[in-house]
Design a protein around this motif. Structure first.
Motif, PDB file in Angstrom:
ATOM      1  N   GLN A  12      63.747 104.987  25.999  1.00 19.59           N
ATOM      2  CA  GLN A  12      63.466 106.379  25.638  1.00 19.59           C
ATOM      3  C   GLN A  12      64.095 107.390  26.592  1.00 19.59           C
ATOM      4  OE1 GLN A  12      61.992 107.609  22.869  1.00 19.59           O
ATOM      5  NE2 GLN A  12      61.736 105.557  22.053  1.00 19.59           N
ATOM      6  N   GLU A  13      64.121 107.095  27.865  1.00 23.45           N
ATOM      7  CA  GLU A  13      64.613 108.052  28.857  1.00 23.45           C
ATOM      8  C   GLU A  13      66.096 108.379  28.679  1.00 23.45           C
ATOM      9  OE1 GLU A  13      63.150 104.996  29.818  1.00 23.45           O
ATOM     10  OE2 GLU A  13      61.183 105.955  29.782  1.00 23.45           O
ATOM     11  N   LYS A  14      66.856 107.503  28.032  1.00 25.53           N
ATOM     12  CA  LYS A  14      68.299 107.698  27.863  1.00 25.53           C
ATOM     13  C   LYS A  14      68.673 108.175  26.466  1.00 25.53           C
ATOM     14  CE  LYS A  14      69.401 104.173  31.258  1.00 25.53           C
ATOM     15  NZ  LYS A  14      70.258 103.035  31.571  1.00 25.53           N
ATOM     16  N   ASP A  16      67.997 110.786  24.212  1.00 24.31           N
ATOM     17  CA  ASP A  16      68.447 112.119  23.788  1.00 24.31           C
ATOM     18  C   ASP A  16      69.870 112.440  24.241  1.00 24.31           C
ATOM     19  OD1 ASP A  16      66.071 112.573  22.463  1.00 24.31           O
ATOM     20  OD2 ASP A  16      65.153 113.632  24.149  1.00 24.31           O
TER      21      ASP A  16
END
Length: 91
Positions: A12-14, A16
């Motif tokens: 999730q952290e990467k 967008d």
């Protein structure tokens, strides 16, 4: 040619930052007839893409160039051959 269902789970952290490049990549493949349909799951935990390729080795050569793969967005990936029998895409 064979059909392959590819399901991925995102880091999730990467997500967008890389999503626009990933969608451009899939858009090119769709225009070439390699991708039939693609999109995220409803909970945005991952996505599913239906590809057409000569064989699994050819598919892997394609999906290993996906920006999601190259930039570490994929936490998990499964590849399964799919044999469509009924539907609008089936001749």
């Amino acid at each position: 040619m064979a059909w392959f269902l590819v399901e991925i789970r995102y880091v999730q952290e990467k997500l967008d930052a890389v999503r626009p490049k990933h969608r451009e990549f899939l858009g090119r493949l769709a225009a070439e007839g390699v991708v039939a349909v693609a999109g995220p799951l409803g909970d945005n935990s991952g996505g599913i893409t239906l590809y057409q390729a000569e064989d699994e080795a050819a598919l892997n050569a394609i999906i290993d160039t996906d920006p999601y793969f190259l930039e570490g967005v994929i936490a998990e990936r499964s590849v399964r051959e799919f044999k469509p029998v009924i539907g609008a895409w089936v001749p």
